[in-house]
Design an enzyme around this catalytic site. Structure first.
Site, PDB file in Angstrom:
ATOM      1  CG  HIS A 108      35.404  40.680  55.339  1.00 34.29           C
ATOM      2  ND1 HIS A 108      35.111  42.242  54.784  1.00 34.29           N
ATOM      3  CD2 HIS A 108      34.339  39.632  54.745  1.00 34.29           C
ATOM      4  CE1 HIS A 108      33.983  41.684  54.362  1.00 34.29           C
ATOM      5  NE2 HIS A 108      33.367  40.708  53.435  1.00 34.29           N
ATOM      6  N   GLY A 114      31.705  42.231  36.905  1.00 26.57           N
ATOM      7  CA  GLY A 114      32.548  43.283  36.480  1.00 26.57           C
ATOM      8  C   GLY A 114      32.877  44.819  36.873  1.00 26.57           C
ATOM      9  CG  ASP A 131      28.564  40.077  48.918  1.00 29.57           C
ATOM     10  OD1 ASP A 131      27.750  39.963  49.778  1.00 29.57           O
ATOM     11  OD2 ASP A 131      29.747  40.542  49.055  1.00 29.57           O
TER      12      ASP A 131
HETATM   13 ZN    ZN Z   1      32.286  39.871  52.441  1.00 29.10          ZN
END
Ligand code: ZN
Length: 362
Positions: free
Chosen positions: A177, A231, A255
């Site tokens: 980030h 994907g 994630d």
């Molecule tokens: Zn993140």
């Protein structure tokens, strides 16, 4: 106890023969016998925001148990509950609520994704909860529980001091980030940082005169590349590129968010509402917001871009273990803990064992 498999992934190679387990440990490999399926080390996922309806920001012991049980079905035997950028008043109790022992996969500690992130690359992280590097705040976060991995933006003022502080406490740092230039990324790598968080996503894009974190990480063979291979987050050609450049240091992460493992619907990610539609996770503004990916799917997705199975499995096992500096997970070897996944010919999870106990059988 014998597993009844035809081969096992040992030190990166598929070794024919059965596996014996005794007292929670691998006793022997390569044993005679007719078996089915392959035994591989249990998967290690360094970025899991939630699973099966449970958001780890605000989960209690029952929540961790329920999410853990569902994670086992996807082959995960060790993971880092991941907490996204949130107000300190929410983060401190959330860190403290992460159990160090829970039924299901081993919980290796907390991955703090934020709050020291770039305002330019927040993705779905809340701007109001983002903070510039603040050693006192970091100390309070570290004191709240067992933090194992911190994602931060290295270009922020004072970020490298936080890197030193974290390394001094044995916490692994990953860059993410972030709007860092390559020079800013190299400065952090020179300081000892060895990983990037969901490479390419939520960072300055790779450009030929402005390589950014991505370029800096790609050219440094000692930097681990964590990647969401679902994907959606990365084009298959980018995954091929990552593999060509980063084989052996590419670490699969999911994630995953609370909706993972449940199908389409509306779920929580911290304080944000997110929608899962056709397995793609987005916030209200259409931004990608984590994934509904599972680790076994990520392995299959790597195999689908022609990565050899043994190597794809390493990306879900020994590579994340090395990234974390944890020698107790991610490998299947005599004497080691019997954290094992049995896969069939179609790479479906048949059985998952943690410490030799069969916790999920298909
Ligand atoms: Zn993140």
């Amino acid at each position: 106890m014998r597993l009844g498999v035809e081969a096992a992934l040992v030190e990166g190679r598929l070794l024919p023969g059965d596996v014996a387990i005794d007292d929670g440990r691998i006793q022997a490999v390569g044993l005679d016998g007719v078996g089915r399926g392959i035994a591989v080390p249990g998967f290690v996922d360094l970025q899991v925001n939630g699973f099966a309806g449970v958001d780890f920001l605000g989960a209690d012991a029952d929540g961790f148990a329920a999410a853990g049980e569902a994670l086992l079905e996807t082959g995960v035997t060790a993971y880092l509950p991941t907490l996204i950028t949130s107000d300190e008043t929410d983060l401190l109790p959330a860190i403290a609520s992460v159990p160090m022992r829970a039924p299901g996969p081993r919980i290796l500690g907390v991955h703090l994704e934020g709050p020291f992130l770039s305002p330019a690359r927040l993705g779905t992280h809340r701007l109001a909860a983002r903070r510039d590097p603040d050693p006192a705040l970091l100390e309070r976060l570290l004191a709240a529980g067992r933090v194992r991995l911190v994602t931060l933006a290295p270009e922020l003022p004072g970020a490298l001091e936080l890197v030193d502080l974290l390394h001094g406490r044995g916490v692994v740092v990953s860059l993410g980030h972030s709007n860092a230039t390559a020079a800013e990324a190299h400065a952090a790598f020179d300081r000892g940082v060895r990983a990037v968080t969901h490479v390419f996503n939520a960072m300055r894009p790779l450009a030929h005169r402005d390589p950014g974190i991505v370029g800096a990480a790609l050219v440094r063979p000692d930097v681990f590349l964590q990647a969401i291979v679902d994907g959606v987050h990365l084009d298959p050609d980018i995954v091929r590129l990552l593999w060509r450049v980063g084989a052996g240091r590419l670490s699969l992460v999911t994630d995953a968010i609370a909706g993972a493992g449940l199908g389409d619907g509306t779920y929580a990610l911290g304080e944000i509402e997110i929608v899962v539609a056709d397995d793609v996770v987005r916030s209200e503004d259409g931004m990608l917001a984590g994934s509904a990916l599972t680790m076994i799917e990520a392995v299959r997705n790597l195999v689908a871009v022609d990565v050899p199975l043994e190597r794809a499995l390493e990306a879900a096992t020994s590579v994340p273990a090395r990234l974390l500096g944890d020698t107790t997970v991610g490998r299947l070897a005599p004497g080691g803990p019997a954290d094992v996944v049995v896969l069939d010919d179609t790479l479906e999870v048949v059985r998952t064992l943690v410490g030799g106990e069969s916790l999920v059988a298909g």
